[in-house]
Design a protein around this motif. Sequence first.
Motif, PDB file in Angstrom:
ATOM      1  N   VAL A 104       0.844  -1.193   0.000  1.00 34.12           N
ATOM      2  CA  VAL A 104       0.000   0.000   0.000  1.00 34.12           C
ATOM      3  C   VAL A 104       0.881   1.244   0.000  1.00 34.12           C
ATOM      4  CG1 VAL A 104      -1.792   1.278   1.226  1.00 34.12           C
ATOM      5  CG2 VAL A 104      -1.791  -1.229   1.296  1.00 34.12           C
ATOM      6  N   GLU A 105       0.713   2.103  -1.006  1.00 36.57           N
ATOM      7  CA  GLU A 105       1.394   3.397  -0.997  1.00 36.57           C
ATOM      8  C   GLU A 105       0.729   4.294   0.038  1.00 36.57           C
ATOM      9  OE1 GLU A 105       2.853   5.173  -4.934  1.00 36.57           O
ATOM     10  OE2 GLU A 105       1.073   4.010  -5.520  1.00 36.57           O
ATOM     11  N   LEU A 106       1.534   5.066   0.755  1.00 34.48           N
ATOM     12  CA  LEU A 106       1.010   5.950   1.785  1.00 34.48           C
ATOM     13  C   LEU A 106       1.450   7.381   1.529  1.00 34.48           C
ATOM     14  CD1 LEU A 106      -0.459   6.418   4.493  1.00 34.48           C
ATOM     15  CD2 LEU A 106       1.694   5.852   5.654  1.00 34.48           C
ATOM     16  N   PHE A 107       0.477   8.256   1.323  1.00 33.90           N
ATOM     17  CA  PHE A 107       0.728   9.693   1.202  1.00 33.90           C
ATOM     18  C   PHE A 107       0.018  10.351   2.390  1.00 33.90           C
ATOM     19  CE2 PHE A 107       0.465   7.808  -3.032  1.00 33.90           C
ATOM     20  CZ  PHE A 107       1.668   8.195  -3.607  1.00 33.90           C
ATOM     21  N   ASP A 108       0.748  10.614   3.443  1.00 38.54           N
ATOM     22  CA  ASP A 108       0.115  11.111   4.667  1.00 38.54           C
ATOM     23  C   ASP A 108       0.653  12.487   5.041  1.00 38.54           C
ATOM     24  OD1 ASP A 108       2.652  10.023   5.359  1.00 38.54           O
ATOM     25  OD2 ASP A 108       2.053   9.996   7.461  1.00 38.54           O
ATOM     26  N   GLY A 109      -0.072  13.156   5.938  1.00 38.23           N
ATOM     27  CA  GLY A 109       0.338  14.472   6.404  1.00 38.23           C
ATOM     28  C   GLY A 109       0.295  15.541   5.336  1.00 38.23           C
ATOM     29  N   ILE A 110      -0.582  15.364   4.333  1.00 34.71           N
ATOM     30  CA  ILE A 110      -0.555  16.293   3.196  1.00 34.71           C
ATOM     31  C   ILE A 110      -1.337  17.574   3.460  1.00 34.71           C
ATOM     32  CG2 ILE A 110      -0.337  14.330   1.614  1.00 34.71           C
ATOM     33  CD1 ILE A 110      -3.226  15.100   0.656  1.00 34.71           C
ATOM     34  N   ALA A 111      -2.220  17.584   4.462  1.00 31.54           N
ATOM     35  CA  ALA A 111      -3.097  18.751   4.642  1.00 31.54           C
ATOM     36  C   ALA A 111      -3.241  19.101   6.118  1.00 31.54           C
ATOM     37  CB  ALA A 111      -4.465  18.487   4.020  1.00 31.54           C
ATOM     38  N   PRO A 112      -2.146  19.400   6.808  1.00 37.41           N
ATOM     39  CA  PRO A 112      -2.254  19.647   8.247  1.00 37.41           C
ATOM     40  C   PRO A 112      -3.077  20.870   8.605  1.00 37.41           C
ATOM     41  CG  PRO A 112      -0.068  20.251   7.437  1.00 37.41           C
ATOM     42  CD  PRO A 112      -0.756  19.539   6.316  1.00 37.41           C
ATOM     43  N   GLY A 113      -3.128  21.893   7.733  1.00 36.52           N
ATOM     44  CA  GLY A 113      -3.836  23.113   8.086  1.00 36.52           C
ATOM     45  C   GLY A 113      -4.893  23.543   7.101  1.00 36.52           C
ATOM     46  N   GLY A 114      -5.237  22.668   6.163  1.00 37.91           N
ATOM     47  CA  GLY A 114      -6.221  23.019   5.153  1.00 37.91           C
ATOM     48  C   GLY A 114      -6.998  21.808   4.710  1.00 37.91           C
ATOM     49  N   ALA A 117      -8.275  19.156  -0.958  1.00 38.22           N
ATOM     50  CA  ALA A 117      -8.273  19.802  -2.271  1.00 38.22           C
ATOM     51  C   ALA A 117      -7.208  20.883  -2.342  1.00 38.22           C
ATOM     52  CB  ALA A 117      -9.651  20.385  -2.578  1.00 38.22           C
ATOM     53  N   GLU A 118      -7.080  21.678  -1.288  1.00 35.38           N
ATOM     54  CA  GLU A 118      -6.044  22.707  -1.249  1.00 35.38           C
ATOM     55  C   GLU A 118      -4.658  22.082  -1.302  1.00 35.38           C
ATOM     56  OE1 GLU A 118      -8.694  25.839   1.452  1.00 35.38           O
ATOM     57  OE2 GLU A 118      -7.203  24.536   2.389  1.00 35.38           O
ATOM     58  N   ALA A 119      -4.483  20.969  -0.592  1.00 35.10           N
ATOM     59  CA  ALA A 119      -3.186  20.301  -0.574  1.00 35.10           C
ATOM     60  C   ALA A 119      -2.833  19.727  -1.948  1.00 35.10           C
ATOM     61  CB  ALA A 119      -3.188  19.194   0.477  1.00 35.10           C
ATOM     62  N   LEU A 120      -3.814  19.120  -2.615  1.00 37.55           N
ATOM     63  CA  LEU A 120      -3.545  18.542  -3.931  1.00 37.55           C
ATOM     64  C   LEU A 120      -3.254  19.621  -4.964  1.00 37.55           C
ATOM     65  CD1 LEU A 120      -6.186  15.665  -4.065  1.00 37.55           C
ATOM     66  CD2 LEU A 120      -3.725  15.476  -3.684  1.00 37.55           C
ATOM     67  N   LEU A 126       1.250  14.590  -7.125  1.00 41.54           N
ATOM     68  CA  LEU A 126       0.324  13.671  -6.471  1.00 41.54           C
ATOM     69  C   LEU A 126      -1.048  13.747  -7.124  1.00 41.54           C
ATOM     70  CD1 LEU A 126      -0.463  11.661  -4.306  1.00 41.54           C
ATOM     71  CD2 LEU A 126      -0.723  13.569  -2.684  1.00 41.54           C
ATOM     72  N   ALA A 127      -1.497  14.959  -7.446  1.00 41.18           N
ATOM     73  CA  ALA A 127      -2.782  15.098  -8.123  1.00 41.18           C
ATOM     74  C   ALA A 127      -2.778  14.363  -9.461  1.00 41.18           C
ATOM     75  CB  ALA A 127      -3.100  16.579  -8.338  1.00 41.18           C
ATOM     76  N   GLU A 128      -1.668  14.432 -10.179  1.00 42.17           N
ATOM     77  CA  GLU A 128      -1.555  13.721 -11.457  1.00 42.17           C
ATOM     78  C   GLU A 128      -1.575  12.216 -11.235  1.00 42.17           C
ATOM     79  OE1 GLU A 128      -0.952  13.345 -15.677  1.00 42.17           O
ATOM     80  OE2 GLU A 128      -1.669  14.962 -14.364  1.00 42.17           O
ATOM     81  N   ARG A 129      -0.926  11.755 -10.166  1.00 41.77           N
ATOM     82  CA  ARG A 129      -0.932  10.317  -9.842  1.00 41.77           C
ATOM     83  C   ARG A 129      -2.358   9.831  -9.617  1.00 41.77           C
ATOM     84  NH1 ARG A 129      -2.118   5.986  -8.442  1.00 41.77           N
ATOM     85  NH2 ARG A 129      -1.128   4.558  -6.957  1.00 41.77           N
ATOM     86  N   LEU A 130      -3.164  10.624  -8.937  1.00 39.37           N
ATOM     87  CA  LEU A 130      -4.542  10.223  -8.686  1.00 39.37           C
ATOM     88  C   LEU A 130      -5.371  10.258  -9.965  1.00 39.37           C
ATOM     89  CD1 LEU A 130      -5.302  12.080  -5.325  1.00 39.37           C
ATOM     90  CD2 LEU A 130      -4.396   9.781  -5.665  1.00 39.37           C
ATOM     91  N   ALA A 131      -5.127  11.249 -10.796  1.00 39.26           N
ATOM     92  CA  ALA A 131      -5.950  11.440 -11.995  1.00 39.26           C
ATOM     93  C   ALA A 131      -5.649  10.437 -13.088  1.00 39.26           C
ATOM     94  CB  ALA A 131      -5.769  12.865 -12.516  1.00 39.26           C
TER      95      ALA A 131
END
Length: 464
Positions: A104-114, A117-120, A126-131
């Motif tokens: 399992v790939e783990l992308f964590d801690g990407i949006a601590p204060g928002g 969507a703002e983080a991506l 990362l957004a391209e990886r998801l899309a």
Amino acid sequence: MDGWVGAWTGGRRAVHVGNVADFNEQFLHEPSSGGRFTVRGFGSSRSAAEPSAAERRADRLRRAHHYAGLAVGYSPEPAALVLPAEVDRAWIDWLARELDWGPVELFDGIAPGGTVAEALAARPALAERLATGPEPVLFWGRTPDRGEGPELAAVRRYEAKDAAHGVFTALAQDHPGVRVPRQEPADGLRAAARRLAARAARGSTTVLKSPHGVGGYGTVVITPEELSAAGGARRLLRRLVRENVLPSGGPLLLEEYVDGGPAGTGRLRDLTFDAVIGADGRVHPVGVGEMAVDGTSYQGVTVGPGAVPPGAAATAERFGLAVGERLAEAGHRGWYDVDFVTDRERRLAPTEANLRLTGPAIAFVLRHRLDEVRGPGHLVRTLDAMPLGARLSQEALYDHLGRLRPACAQLGATLLPLIVTAGHEPEPAVGLALAARSVEALDAAQALLGAAHHALGRMFEALR
């Protein structure tokens, strides 16, 4: 692949995106200081200690990011997890061993204060990886950053409790065993106070609701006695707004309280029916579970063989499928549920529809996976916010639960950590799932965990 798993993931591993905060934020609008629904406009002024709008938003995001830990259970086998808060890799490895996941790939801690969507937006790779990745991408719910269209329009319409109530009312006459509580709107706090006072004068208990809310937020049961003790409806509502039980602005709904009779062993009170609407608009049932609700606050659910009596389960499924057909016609695709309470005659009263994943959805997914890899017959109980007797780092929490894991196994229960980032909050908690083949094993393991969590406080007191 047939059934709900095929409609949900096509039977493939999926990417899970924990956008709980994003989903909630689209329905939460801070009123302006001059708006007619502000607390100030209701006869009080803001104190120096009252948090600002930015502080309230930060608190909402932090709490939602904790709950986004449930993203581990969006589908039977994740290929990748995208989490707003930092999560130690050891937790994912624990789940992978118990649930027989691949890497399992783990992308964590990407949006601590928002928001996610703002983080991506700030992380185009990362957004391209998801899309562009080969796996289906699953979200907690539909949000504006993914584009307008009929799916988002359906979510906006029927996540509102008054719109869902309209669907329930239209369908109920064809469903014996279902009764819809009466509901009336109030255009703000002043109108709600007048109507509450009138209802209390008639001796009626009222369920006061914001049209939008999650996990019980924005919903409160008000008895005539409570209203009187508070010094009247206006004072009571002002207090509930200050305590963040109700929003400070917007319309409210007054709903008939459905009396379930005296509490006790064997009492069936809160149910959920879950289903998936496939891309072709067909509705696929997932199951019916018994929820644990404290007041109006959701605590967890039990799903699996015998969790809900067959008659009640069949009534909930028939009605829930009919609701799903209406939602599909409106454009919704993906997960949804219908929540019910029961009255004294065991009739089901639908209270809301959720056009998104929910806490119970995770229990159904875990049960499917365990039946798949260990054989059929599992019951799963999720406990979303078990209090801890002391504040713990993730490392200390892992050690604590690691000591309890074999004890649960001796009772016939498998321990699965879900929400592991809230252990250092002022009121520390942990979200867990238990899986077993009997309710007795679940009850015993839950009692063991509760006692051990509580004992943490005594342990730290002894060290002082």
